[in-house]
Design a protein around this motif. Structure first.
Motif, PDB file in Angstrom:
ATOM      1  N   VAL A 277       0.849  -1.181   0.000  1.00  0.00           N
ATOM      2  CA  VAL A 277       0.000   0.000   0.000  1.00  0.00           C
ATOM      3  C   VAL A 277       0.889   1.238   0.000  1.00  0.00           C
ATOM      4  CG1 VAL A 277      -1.729   1.299   1.289  1.00  0.00           C
ATOM      5  CG2 VAL A 277      -1.839  -1.178   1.218  1.00  0.00           C
TER       6      VAL A 277
ATOM      7  N   GLU B 238       0.876   5.405   0.089  1.00  0.00           N
ATOM      8  CA  GLU B 238       0.010   6.543   0.387  1.00  0.00           C
ATOM      9  C   GLU B 238       0.715   7.861   0.092  1.00  0.00           C
ATOM     10  OE1 GLU B 238      -2.424   4.531   4.116  1.00  0.00           O
ATOM     11  OE2 GLU B 238      -1.972   6.676   4.148  1.00  0.00           O
TER      12      GLU B 238
ATOM     13  N   LEU C   9      -8.699  10.343 -10.956  1.00  0.00           N
ATOM     14  CA  LEU C   9      -8.297   9.012 -10.493  1.00  0.00           C
ATOM     15  C   LEU C   9      -8.086   8.044 -11.655  1.00  0.00           C
ATOM     16  CD1 LEU C   9     -10.571   8.701  -7.372  1.00  0.00           C
ATOM     17  CD2 LEU C   9      -8.096   8.812  -7.396  1.00  0.00           C
TER      18      LEU C   9
ATOM     19  N   LEU D  73      -7.306   1.952  -6.361  1.00  0.00           N
ATOM     20  CA  LEU D  73      -7.119   3.324  -5.889  1.00  0.00           C
ATOM     21  C   LEU D  73      -8.214   3.706  -4.909  1.00  0.00           C
ATOM     22  CD1 LEU D  73      -4.837   3.902  -7.809  1.00  0.00           C
ATOM     23  CD2 LEU D  73      -6.083   5.847  -8.671  1.00  0.00           C
ATOM     24  N   GLN D  74      -7.813   4.266  -3.770  1.00  0.00           N
ATOM     25  CA  GLN D  74      -8.796   4.760  -2.824  1.00  0.00           C
ATOM     26  C   GLN D  74      -8.367   6.133  -2.349  1.00  0.00           C
ATOM     27  OE1 GLN D  74      -8.481   0.852  -0.806  1.00  0.00           O
ATOM     28  NE2 GLN D  74     -10.472   1.387   0.055  1.00  0.00           N
ATOM     29  N   VAL D  75      -9.323   6.916  -1.886  1.00  0.00           N
ATOM     30  CA  VAL D  75      -9.006   8.225  -1.345  1.00  0.00           C
ATOM     31  C   VAL D  75      -9.259   8.186   0.143  1.00  0.00           C
ATOM     32  CG1 VAL D  75      -9.661  10.642  -1.324  1.00  0.00           C
ATOM     33  CG2 VAL D  75      -9.580   9.397  -3.471  1.00  0.00           C
ATOM     34  N   SER D  76      -8.277   8.658   0.905  1.00  0.00           N
ATOM     35  CA  SER D  76      -8.444   8.650   2.348  1.00  0.00           C
ATOM     36  C   SER D  76      -8.454  10.100   2.822  1.00  0.00           C
ATOM     37  CB  SER D  76      -7.298   7.834   2.947  1.00  0.00           C
ATOM     38  OG  SER D  76      -6.804   8.429   4.089  1.00  0.00           O
ATOM     39  N   THR D  77      -9.432  10.442   3.650  1.00  0.00           N
ATOM     40  CA  THR D  77      -9.564  11.836   4.060  1.00  0.00           C
ATOM     41  C   THR D  77      -9.579  11.976   5.571  1.00  0.00           C
ATOM     42  OG1 THR D  77     -11.934  11.520   3.800  1.00  0.00           O
ATOM     43  CG2 THR D  77     -10.816  12.712   2.061  1.00  0.00           C
ATOM     44  N   VAL D  78      -8.937  13.019   6.044  1.00  0.00           N
ATOM     45  CA  VAL D  78      -9.025  13.395   7.450  1.00  0.00           C
ATOM     46  C   VAL D  78      -9.594  14.805   7.442  1.00  0.00           C
ATOM     47  CG1 VAL D  78      -7.767  13.470   9.622  1.00  0.00           C
ATOM     48  CG2 VAL D  78      -6.813  12.254   7.691  1.00  0.00           C
TER      49      VAL D  78
ATOM     50  N   VAL E 137      -4.531   6.464  -1.741  1.00  0.00           N
ATOM     51  CA  VAL E 137      -4.069   5.153  -1.290  1.00  0.00           C
ATOM     52  C   VAL E 137      -4.033   4.223  -2.488  1.00  0.00           C
ATOM     53  CG1 VAL E 137      -4.506   3.248   0.295  1.00  0.00           C
ATOM     54  CG2 VAL E 137      -5.157   5.569   0.935  1.00  0.00           C
TER      55      VAL E 137
ATOM     56  N   THR F 133       4.821   3.803   2.749  1.00  0.00           N
ATOM     57  CA  THR F 133       4.651   2.497   2.124  1.00  0.00           C
ATOM     58  C   THR F 133       4.384   1.470   3.210  1.00  0.00           C
ATOM     59  OG1 THR F 133       6.297   3.174   0.537  1.00  0.00           O
ATOM     60  CG2 THR F 133       5.640   0.875   0.491  1.00  0.00           C
TER      61      THR F 133
END
Lengths: 306, 460
Positions: A49, A51, A60, A77-82, A90, A125
């Motif tokens: 993985v 990031e 994307l 593919l993923q999107v990670s949000t805070v 990701v 990574t």
């Protein structure tokens, strides 16, 4: 679309040919599986993985093809949000072999192509191990044994008046045969092994039980309903013919649905559809050509030993 | 009779249409700022990790003993986390170990409470009995001597009862059973306190003081009460955590929201796929089986509506379920079972008509035969789904199967669990749909327009 006329086909007489086809296909599948192995994903083979944090909006689809080219494998593919600190991308690549330099070239490429989005070149990574450990496989073995036993016992009890043990054996063999087709499908079509194979196998399991049960119900109904002195072979051929009308109609509906899923979906959805497609065809084939002849073999054996 | 049949046909049809509308639009009431949802609309369904995304939590391990963290430590941490997730009732998750960063990555869908799940999973799980109630003024940690720790505890269990006779509130008590060594240490310590004229022991779980009994006499049994609360779930969770044991490392957690594993557009893709599949299959069935096919499709629509209502938690015994792709596949298989009944019956009707029976008689006997053949598939599939839910899920179903798996570690598989759960629910609903189609078919045969047997696949 009209169901083909199967009344004149003697399924029992052709059983040698009928048994040879699936055995050859399954063996070929297993050879491929042993020689080339499976393409494994997160669940069974671990994954890498990567990031990146990014700003603004990114395309994307384009990044996916860039990542696929640079890493030389299929990617997720993923999107990670805070909430406080923006988004990160990701990228999950199958296999927990170290991608090493490839990650660096990917980072260079991304910062070059999307200078506004990827300003921060720091990369996280993670090399994730597979989710399925030995304990998982032990449990799979226990569960499979329980399910097969349950199927066997249920068929044996339900059809005790028409040779329960024979019905149990025939249905368990048919079930295993259909599931092996799904596995062979994953190996031969080089599909990525993930949750899809589990769902495909469960799907085919459900459909096979339905078909096999319906077939034996026809045998039961025909045996009790008609002249009891009907020869065993004629009884089986008649039941197969009656059962096949329904099987062909429903199988066509399922195959249509799977084709739609293949066209609309991607990734796991597609590999699931392809493997299930193969499994459903195997299931239809076995409920028409396999389970009946198998049952007669077991019945005849039993009759001889008596 | 004739009129009755027509009426029933329209009542069933109307019920199915209304149920489907409920499922699409939902039912909710608004009282001031509070909206209560009775039936979830399609918008409110809890989606699984693959379709709706969820939470990604990264737990980084740091050593508590000063020694280097081994792969074994990480594996043990993962195993304990899985057990705690099972105790929390979290079934759908992905967990991976990462040896390069000494961390564990956990992903679960949004339907679970993120902060509770993460805090329970990363608890140290440390239990200790300390003499005295003194604490350090800056850290808040106990300063007294530790008498016994988790090592001296065999197991914990929950009992319920009343605190005293005048109070009617039901309490849940967590009791721990000590090992022989633990019992000895406790009785020595309490004996010493009694000699000094009494003292206090404080019980600490993860740096929280959960109970501080005054010691007036020596401990005389290996079973010690440690905690009481009126909330049964919390009592059970504490007992489970004590039983599961202590993490070998300290964990620091951080979490982010993560988009669907099937891609950012996953929900849209699934929606398009479901609608397209329903349209194509319905078109095929109606094209092939004409009027009877249409009735079959309406019955299947009824089945879908029943399933969605049960899965979204409308009836309290059925919890609000997370819909992932495996769950959808389970529903699909139950629909195939439904379709098989319908098509078998349609084929039977044309066969019965061939025997020159009356229309009503043919329909009745065809339905009877179709039902007897599909009933046993239903029972067997329900049994299989119980086995799968029991062996790959958590909760009381899996307790039933515990004797089969006592040698194995806790392993749950969200995919298998979801599939089996929705398959089981779907098959129950299938029986309802069969009832609906029976009423509709016999209703249809009383219509003047539908008297000709050609509508039913008879000879033209």
């Amino acid at each position: 679309m009209k169901a083909p006329n199967l009344t004149n086909i003697d399924f029992i007489a052709k059983r040698k040919l009928v048994f040879a086809i699936p055995i050859i296909i399954i063996l070929a599948g297993l050879v491929v599986a042993i020689v080339f192995g499976f393409n494994t994903d997160l669940k069974f083979g671990g994954s890498t993985v990567i990031e990146y944090s990014y700003n603004g909006d990114i395309d994307l689809g384009e990044i996916k093809s860039t990542a696929r080219n640079e890493l030389g494998t299929s990617v997720r593919l993923q999107v990670s949000t805070v909430q406080s600190s923006g988004s990160s991308l990701v990228i999950t690549a199958p296999g927990n072999n170290n991608l090493g330099d490839k990650v660096d070239t990917l980072t260079e490429k991304l910062t070059e192509e999307y200078p506004d989005n990827f300003t921060d070149t720091s990369v996280t990574t993670r090399i994730l191990n597979s989710q399925a450990n030995n304990q998982y496989y032990y449990r799979v073995i226990v569960v499979s044994a329980c399910v097969l036993l349950l199927v066997f016992v249920y068929f044996a009890i339900r059809f005790r008046k028409i040779g329960g043990w024979s019905a149990g054996c025939a249905s368990v063999i048919t079930l295993v045969h259909n599931l092996l087709f799904v596995v062979a499908g994953y190996a031969v079509c080089r599909l990525y092994l993930d949750n899809g194979i589990i769902i495909a196998m469960l799907f085919v399991l459900g459909y096979t039980i339905l078909n096999t049960m319906t077939f034996f119900e026809y045998i039961r109904a025909n045996k009790t309903g008609s002249n009891k002195k009907v020869a065993l072979n004629d009884l089986v051929n008649l039941s197969i013919t009656k059962n096949s009308r329904g099987v062909i109609g429903i199988t066509a509906a399922i195959l249509l649905a799977l084709m739609v899923l293949t066209i609309v979906g991607s990734g796991t959805l597609v590999s699931f559809s392809i493997a299930t497609f193969i499994g459903i065809i195997a299931s239809a084939f076995s409920s028409i050509c396999l389970v009946g002849p198998l049952w007669t073999i077991f019945r005849n054996k039993k009759a001889k030993t008596k | 009779m004739k009129r009755n049949g027509k009426l029933k046909f329209f009542i069933v049809l109307a019920l199915i249409v209304i149920l489907s509308a409920f499922n699409i639009f939902g039912i909710s009431s608004q009282w001031g700022d509070v909206t209560s949802i009775y039936v979830k609309s399609i918008q409110d369904i809890n989606w699984g990790l693959d379709i709706g995304g969820g939470v990604q939590a990264v737990f980084a391990a740091t050593s508590t003993s000063g020694e280097e963290i081994t792969k074994g430590d990480i594996n043990k941490t993962e195993t304990i986390m899985k057990k705690r997730l099972a105790a929390l009732g979290v079934t759908e998750y992905e967990i991976n170990t990462d040896y390069t960063n000494n961390s564990v990555v956990l992903r679960f869908p949004n339907s679970y409470d993120a902060s509770e799940t993460i805090s329970v999973v990363s608890d140290a799980g440390e239990l200790k009995f300390v003499s005295g109630t003194d604490t350090d003024s800056t850290t808040g940690l106990p300063t007294g001597d530790t008498i016994i720790t988790r090592e001296h505890v065999k197991s914990a269990k929950v009992k319920s009862g009343y605190a005293d006779s005048s109070d009617s509130t039901l309490y849940y008590f967590v009791n721990v059973t000590l090992t022989d060594e633990g019992y000895q240490l406790m009785s020595e310590a309490t004996a010493a306190m009694v000699e000094e004229g009494g003292g206090t022991i404080s019980v600490w779980f993860d740096n929280t003081n959960i109970y501080s009994p005054k010691i007036e006499e020596e401990v005389s049994s290996g079973e010690i009460f440690v905690y009481s609360i009126t909330d049964e779930e919390k009592a059970n969770l504490l007992a489970e955590e004590i039983n599961i044991g202590q993490l070998p490392v300290a964990l620091s957690s951080s979490y982010t929201n993560i988009s669907a594993a099937f891609g950012v557009q996953a929900r849209k893709t699934i929606a398009i796929a479901v609608v397209a599949i329903l349209l194509v299959v319905t078109a095929y069935i109606i094209f092939k089986y004409r009027y009877l096919g249409a009735v079959a499709c309406i019955a299947l629509l009824g089945q879908i509506s029943f399933i969605l209502i049960l899965i979204t938690g409308f009836f309290s015994p059925f919890p609000n379920f997370t819909l992932s792709f495996p769950a959808l596949a389970g529903i699909a298989v139950s629909l195939i079972v439904g379709l098989t009944y319908q098509i078998t019956t349609i084929n039977n009707i044309s066969e019965e008509l061939g025997k020159e029976r009356t229309l009503a008689g043919s329909i009745k006997s065809a339905q009877k035969r179709g039902f007897s053949s599909v009933l046993h598939s239903n029972i067997l599939l329900i049994l299989i789904s119980i086995v799968l839910v029991g062996l790959f899920g958590s909760g009381w179903f899996s307790d039933v199967f515990a004797p089969l798996t006592f040698m194995l570690d806790t392993v749950t598989d969200g995919a298998v669990y979801s599939f089996a759960y929705t398959l089981g629910i779907g098959i129950i609903c299938n029986l309802l749909a069969i009832g609906a189609s029976r009423i509709m078919l016999s209703g249809l045969s009383t219509f003047d327009r539908f008297q000709d047997t050609k509508f039913y696949g008879g000879a033209k």
